[in-house]
Each structure stands twice: as structure tokens, then as C-alpha cells.
Write an enzyme that holds these catalytic residues in place. Structure first.
Site, mmCIF file in Angstrom:
data_model
loop_
_atom_site.group_PDB
_atom_site.id
_atom_site.type_symbol
_atom_site.label_atom_id
_atom_site.label_comp_id
_atom_site.label_asym_id
_atom_site.label_seq_id
_atom_site.Cartn_x
_atom_site.Cartn_y
_atom_site.Cartn_z
ATOM 1 N N GLN A 197 0.815 -1.209 0.000
ATOM 2 C CA GLN A 197 0.000 0.000 0.000
ATOM 3 C C GLN A 197 0.854 1.266 0.000
ATOM 4 O O GLN A 197 1.679 1.480 0.881
ATOM 5 C CB GLN A 197 -0.932 0.017 1.203
ATOM 6 C CG GLN A 197 -1.956 1.143 1.142
ATOM 7 C CD GLN A 197 -2.801 1.197 2.395
ATOM 8 O OE1 GLN A 197 -2.319 1.577 3.460
ATOM 9 N NE2 GLN A 197 -4.069 0.811 2.283
ATOM 10 N N HIS A 198 0.607 2.128 -0.999
ATOM 11 C CA HIS A 198 1.359 3.380 -1.110
ATOM 12 C C HIS A 198 0.626 4.345 -2.021
ATOM 13 O O HIS A 198 -0.206 3.959 -2.844
ATOM 14 C CB HIS A 198 2.770 3.132 -1.641
ATOM 15 C CG HIS A 198 2.813 2.640 -3.063
ATOM 16 N ND1 HIS A 198 2.511 1.338 -3.417
ATOM 17 C CD2 HIS A 198 3.122 3.270 -4.233
ATOM 18 C CE1 HIS A 198 2.632 1.188 -4.731
ATOM 19 N NE2 HIS A 198 2.996 2.350 -5.247
ATOM 20 N N MET A 199 0.959 5.605 -1.885
ATOM 21 C CA MET A 199 0.499 6.671 -2.781
ATOM 22 C C MET A 199 1.717 7.387 -3.344
ATOM 23 O O MET A 199 2.809 7.295 -2.798
ATOM 24 C CB MET A 199 -0.384 7.676 -2.019
ATOM 25 C CG MET A 199 -1.664 7.108 -1.474
ATOM 26 S SD MET A 199 -2.625 8.328 -0.499
ATOM 27 C CE MET A 199 -1.636 8.384 1.027
#
Length: 367
Positions: A197-199
Site C-alpha cells: 500500500q502506497h500513494m
């Protein structure tokens, strides 16, 4: 180092001219200085010294940026088979990065206070105490300040949106006084290259066409893009709240996940819907969701040019490209790319009209 913030640090009022480097927020100062230090220290795979920019003629003013090194030196993307693919600890993930790639931890004062309170009361709350939202360099940068935001890194969550993650992304845009700071998300099968999970976050000095794109109201605070090559849902912070907008976005994105619909997301400063783009206008934050066709396996950059051969595609369409910012791989494509060609590439990855109409009806039923 931890960057701790509260709502007093938010920049609610931004205008079209709010990109003055001499009027940076505390967040901008911290991020930009630490990012530049990391670049000067050689912690990236390449620098941006050879990146050049041109605005493609046309009504959308697409931003073409020649970045040949990113095309050849970036980390090889992982193969994706499902929008809800489980996390795999054996593959690369952000627990395996070098310490020098970490810029800082970011947390709200509210979460900091909650963590302290839980420890004082003797709660065994591992979820609160060990939550660590990291801001790290994107070692294959495509713009100044190119970063990855990894929420609660130690939980090793797959690349799936959560309401907390959306809230963090929106608040990070509010922390910046630079109207060109944007945050976005690519789901699995929508060109996310790592299943952790990352942006993405970065600065861009140019307007995106999506900042002022026409929309029509669907209802319940939700709009749809019109007169654009891509289909998508738009929410705005104007006359809303952080909690309300992220809750609605999460509702839509959770439905997409349940139906295995790949998606990209971007938070960008843009025109208040029904406003006028004059220099003195106050901007809002537009949150755009692009449901799209899935890309399975490792993303390919070849497209059929005729029955017998293929040619290199100028770009693969993820959240930045769908929004109008196009990192290009070769000089020839950078110099020759036209608005019609960009429109065609983007229209080929978006949902077709029937699929989007069906999704619209479902979304209006759950908001």
C-alpha cells in the site's frame, strides 16, 4: 524524524498563483529540503537534469515531459493478476528499502495524542502504537519532490485503498501551500508497480487539464467528468469536509474493488465546480476517481501499429497520465506526440460508456 501536523497547518485558501517558492508551508520546506538532500547525496537511480517539458498544443494543454532515464532505469514492475491480490512478503516491498530513502514519518497530532493516551492507559494497542506512515523518495523520480507515501508500513498491507489512507493523502495536499503539489494512487491492475500500500506525491508547476475539466452532477456530492477522453467520478472539498469526501470516495472505491474494477485516484487543486478560472479565484481540492480497464501481468509498452508489427507506446496511462501529465520515454515521441494521439491512448484504457453507466447507477445507489 517525524512531521507532526494538525488542522491549523492546513492551507484551505489557495489561488492559481500559489506556487511561489518563497512562500512555502512548513510541510513544503521539510519535504523539498530533505528531498533535495537525498538527490544531492545520490540516493536516486538518476537525476532530473535532462528532463525537459513541452505543452502539447490543443485545448487540454497536455504536459509532455521527456524522461528517458525513467523509461530504462526504473525498478521492474511486479506482475499483477487481480485488483485484490494478496501481499507477498517474498517480493520487493517498502520494508526492504534503504534507510537513506526515508525522508520522514508523517502523523497527525490527533493520532499522536491517541497513541500516547493508549500507552498511558496501558492498552495493548499495537495497531495504534506501531503505526508508522513513511514518506520516502521515489528512487525513479518523474518530477521534483517525487515521493511515495507508505501508510502504516509495518502492517504490510496490499495495494488496496483504505479510508485512513485517503484521508492522509487529502491532508497532505492541504499541508502544502503550493497549488502544484498532488497526491495519487494506482490500484493493482491499474499500473501499480509494487503490491504494498502506497500513494505517489510530487510537485508540478503546470496546470493539469483535470484541474478545470467540465463535470456534470450525478447527485450526493458526486460529479462525473464530461468532454474528456476518460470517464471518472469527481468530488470536491468545497462545501464538504475531509471526513465526508474520503468516506464517499472509499464507498466508491470499495465497490470497485468488490467488482474487480481497476482504478486510479488523484487529489489536485482545481477550480471550484461552477467557478471561473481567474488568477484571484480560490481553488478547491478535486478528488478524481478513474475506473478503468485492467492491465494483467507486467505492463507492456508495445502497441499494435499494423498487422505485422508493434511500436513503442509513448506512455502507460496511470494516475498522472490520466490527469494530463505525460512522462515520455523517447525523444522522437516527445517531439511528435499530438493531443489526438494522447486522447486515443487515454480513451483506450478508460471504461467504455456502457460499463461506466452501469457503475454510475451502482454508485448512486450506495452513496
Amino acid at each position: 524524524m517525524s512531521f507532526i501536523y494538525n488542522s491549523k497547518d492546513f492551507h484551505w485558501t489557495i489561488t492559481w498563483s500559489s506556487n511561489n517558492s518563497s512562500n512555502q508551508s512548513l510541510f513544503d520546506e521539510e519535504l523539498r529540503s530533505r528531498w533535495q538532500q537525498a538527490m544531492d547525496s545520490g540516493h536516486f537511480r538518476f537525476d532530473l537534469s535532462e528532463v525537459v517539458t513541452r505543452i502539447i498544443p490543443g485545448k487540454r494543454n497536455y504536459i509532455a515531459q521527456l524522461n528517458t532515464k525513467r523509461g530504462t532505469q526504473r525498478r521492474h514492475p511486479q506482475a499483477m493478476s487481480s485488483v485484490s491480490q494478496p501481499f507477498n512478503d517474498e517480493l520487493f516491498n517498502f520494508t526492504k528499502i534503504k534507510p537513506q530513502e526515508i525522508l520522514f514519518e508523517i502523523k497527525s497530532q490527533q493520532s499522536q495524542d491517541l497513541s500516547v493516551k493508549s500507552q498511558e492507559n496501558g492498552y495493548n494497542c499495537k495497531r495504534v502504537q506501531n503505526a508508522q506512515n513513511l514518506v520516502i523518495i521515489n528512487v525513479s523520480p518523474f518530477e521534483f519532490g517525487s515521493i511515495l507515501i507508505v501508510p502504516d508500513v509495518g502492517r504490510c498491507q496490499p495495494q488496496i485503498v483504505t479510508e485512513d489512507m485517503l484521508k492522509l493523502g487529502l491532508e497532505m495536499v492541504l499541508l502544502s501551500s503550493h497549488r502544484g503539489f498532488r497526491v495519487g494512487f494506482n490500484s493493482l491492475c491499474a499500473l501499480a508497480s509494487v503490491n504494498h500500500q502506497h500513494m505517489h506525491g510530487y510537485y508540478c508547476e503546470h496546470n493539469f487539464y483535470i484541474d478545470t475539466a467540465d463535470v456534470s452532477i450525478l447527485g450526493k456530492g458526486c460529479y462525473e467528468l464530461v468532454n474528456t477522453p476518460v470517464r471518472g467520478f469527481v468530488f470536491q472539498l468545497f462545501n464538504s469536509s475531509i471526513e465526508e469526501i474520503t468516506k464517499k470516495m472509499y464507498t466508491v472505491l470499495s465497490y470497485c474493488l468488490s467488482k474487480e474494477i481497476a482504478h486510479n485516484v488523484i487529489f489536485t487543486r482545481g477550480l471550484v465546480i461552477d467557478g471561473n478560472p481567474t488568477p484571484d479565484d480560490q481553488l478547491t481540492i478535486r478528488a478524481v476517481i478513474y475506473p478503468r480497464k485492467s492491465v494483467f501481468g507486467v505492463p507492456q509498452s508495445k502497441i499494435a501499429s499494423d498487422a505485422n508489427c508493434c511500436e513503442e507506446q509513448p506512455f502507460n496511462a496511470a494516475m498522472t497520465e490520466l490527469s494530463g501529465h505525460l512522462p515520455i520515454k523517447t525523444v522522437a515521441q516527445y517531439e511528435s506526440l499530438t493531443e489526438d494521439q494522447v486522447d486515443k491512448i487515454l480513451s483506450e484504457v478508460t471504461l467504455d460508456q456502457a460499463q461506466f453507466d452501469s457503475l454510475k447507477q451502482a454508485v448512486l445507489g450506495i452513496l
